[in-house]
Design an enzyme around this catalytic site. Structure first.
Site, PDB file in Angstrom:
ATOM      1  N   HIS A 230     -18.087 -19.017   7.753  1.00 25.87           N
ATOM      2  CA  HIS A 230     -17.077 -20.209   7.775  1.00 25.87           C
ATOM      3  C   HIS A 230     -15.899 -19.479   8.651  1.00 25.87           C
ATOM      4  O   HIS A 230     -15.549 -18.626   8.662  1.00 25.87           O
ATOM      5  CB  HIS A 230     -16.744 -19.704   5.939  1.00 25.87           C
ATOM      6  CG  HIS A 230     -15.277 -20.459   5.932  1.00 25.87           C
ATOM      7  ND1 HIS A 230     -15.378 -21.775   5.072  1.00 25.87           N
ATOM      8  CD2 HIS A 230     -14.009 -20.381   5.920  1.00 25.87           C
ATOM      9  CE1 HIS A 230     -14.064 -22.269   4.996  1.00 25.87           C
ATOM     10  NE2 HIS A 230     -13.429 -21.394   5.482  1.00 25.87           N
ATOM     11  N   CYS A 231     -15.544 -20.594   9.390  1.00 29.99           N
ATOM     12  CA  CYS A 231     -14.804 -20.118  10.385  1.00 29.99           C
ATOM     13  C   CYS A 231     -13.371 -20.369  10.149  1.00 29.99           C
ATOM     14  O   CYS A 231     -13.075 -21.674   9.704  1.00 29.99           O
ATOM     15  CB  CYS A 231     -15.088 -20.985  11.691  1.00 29.99           C
ATOM     16  SG  CYS A 231     -13.966 -20.910  13.295  1.00 29.99           S
TER      17      CYS A 231
END
Length: 377
Positions: A230-231
């Protein structure tokens, strides 16, 4: 708390923050529009900090050193609380816009930057934003069952299901046996998605059977095909459908940023190479315009170094066909090998060689994923 020397009751600060966030609205024709509080700090603080840093060399040193520390602190704070925030996306987009504005206002008027160079820099910025917009789309979310449908996995064959602490796991398909033959002959005949030992498992939160390499994102609350991570910079997951666009956005950012830094240093520090001018530029603080441009160059250099490290790790992971999630799980279970000084964790499960790994990555999302009967159930 300071005036009375008494501690606040539990949850008081959270309730105050929630009240401020709820009442922070902007009047609009159709009604007041609620503003996300995390969008505001970058828009206000970044220009103030950069202008203050341009006043003196020591101020610039203090501010440019403290900014990464504050950003990392806020990242770990939100990551520990499992919160989604638009702070990092707002900071990234506003930094791009403000750096471009300073370049046009302070650097271009000096006459050392040609129109063609401005066009190249602008095209790189537009291409990066287009790739970023593509990366913000669906990363490959698995479909969620309708509310009136009850998920069931009783139909799975008993001989292919075994219990575990995390759910139900199936056995690999017949294609995995062919992978061994292909690997023994030195061919890359099978997609790296289904090697021998690949399993499908049951997600207790999404109530569905996940295909191999899929994972559940605790921030988004969804299962994603071939979940990488998850960026926070795009406020979305990086998965099967947007991983290529994510790498393209990072690459375009690196090239555009390095090109803009080079043009600015050539303008401010005439007769010096960019690397030397970054550390030694005697005339940088001779006037406020040069000082502001030099401060923005250092800010861009710090951000570029951080993004360059992320891009390097991504390229190494692709070369070994391992995702960030798989590397983290391998470290936790002590099942992976540290390579290149610990920069990459090779699990050995999906690695089919450099060329095959990159061929597999470039083919991600090229065809719609095949949904099995287990996925439908």
């Amino acid at each position: 708390r300071w005036l009375t020397c008494k501690s606040l009751p539990p949850g008081a600060l959270e309730r105050i923050a929630d009240t401020i966030a709820d009442r922070l609205r902007v009047p609009w024709f159709s009604g007041a529009v609620k503003i996300n509080v995390s969008l505001v700090p970058p828009l206000v603080l970044l220009p103030v900090f950069l202008h203050v840093a341009a006043l003196h060399f020591l101020l610039g040193l203090i501010i440019l050193t403290s900014l990464p520390v504050v950003v990392l602190w806020y990242y770990y704070l939100t990551h520990r609380r499992k919160e989604r925030t638009l702070f990092f996306l707002s900071l990234g987009l506003f930094s791009l816009g403000y750096m471009y504005y300073v370049f046009l206002q302070e650097v271009v008027p000096r006459g050392h930057v040609g129109h063609s160079q401005v066009v190249v820099l602008t095209c790189g910025l537009i291409l990066m934003l287009a790739a970023l917009s593509r990366a913000k789309r669906d990363p490959g979310y698995l479909p969620i069952l309708a509310g009136n449908e009850k998920p069931s996995h009783q139909g799975l064959p008993n001989k292919s299901v075994r219990g575990s602490s995390s759910g139900l796991h199936g056995i690999a398909g017949a294609a995995s046996s062919r992978a061994v033959n292909g690997e023994a002959k030195g061919y890359c005949r099978l997609s790296a998605e289904q090697p021998e030992g690949a399993k499908k498992d049951w997600c207790t939160k999404c109530q569905l059977v996940r295909p191999a390499r899929a994972g559940h994102c605790r921030l988004c609350g969804r299962c994603v095909r071939r979940l990488d991570h998850h960026c926070v910079w795009i406020n979305s997951c990086v998965g099967e459908q947007n991983h290529q666009a994510f790498i393209l956005a990072l690459s375009c950012f690196m090239l555009t940023s390095v090109y803009g830094i080079t043009l600015t240093l050539h303008t401010i520090c005439r007769g010096q190479t960019p690397f030397v001018a970054l550390f030694y530029c005697p005339g940088a603080y001779s006037d406020y315009s040069s000082a502001l441009s030099f401060t923005c160059v250092w800010y861009c250099a710090i951000v570029t170094a951080g993004m360059g490290y992320i891009l390097l790790i991504q390229l190494l992971n692709i070369s070994y066909n391992v995702t960030e999630r798989e590397a983290r799980l391998a470290l936790r279970d002590n099942t992976g090998r540290r390579l290149l000084g610990g920069l990459v964790i090779d699990t050995g499960q999906y690695n089919r060689g450099f060329l095959c790994n990159w061929g597999h990555f470039l083919s991600l999302g090229s065809s719609p994923p095949q949904r099995s009967a287990e996925d439908i159930v």
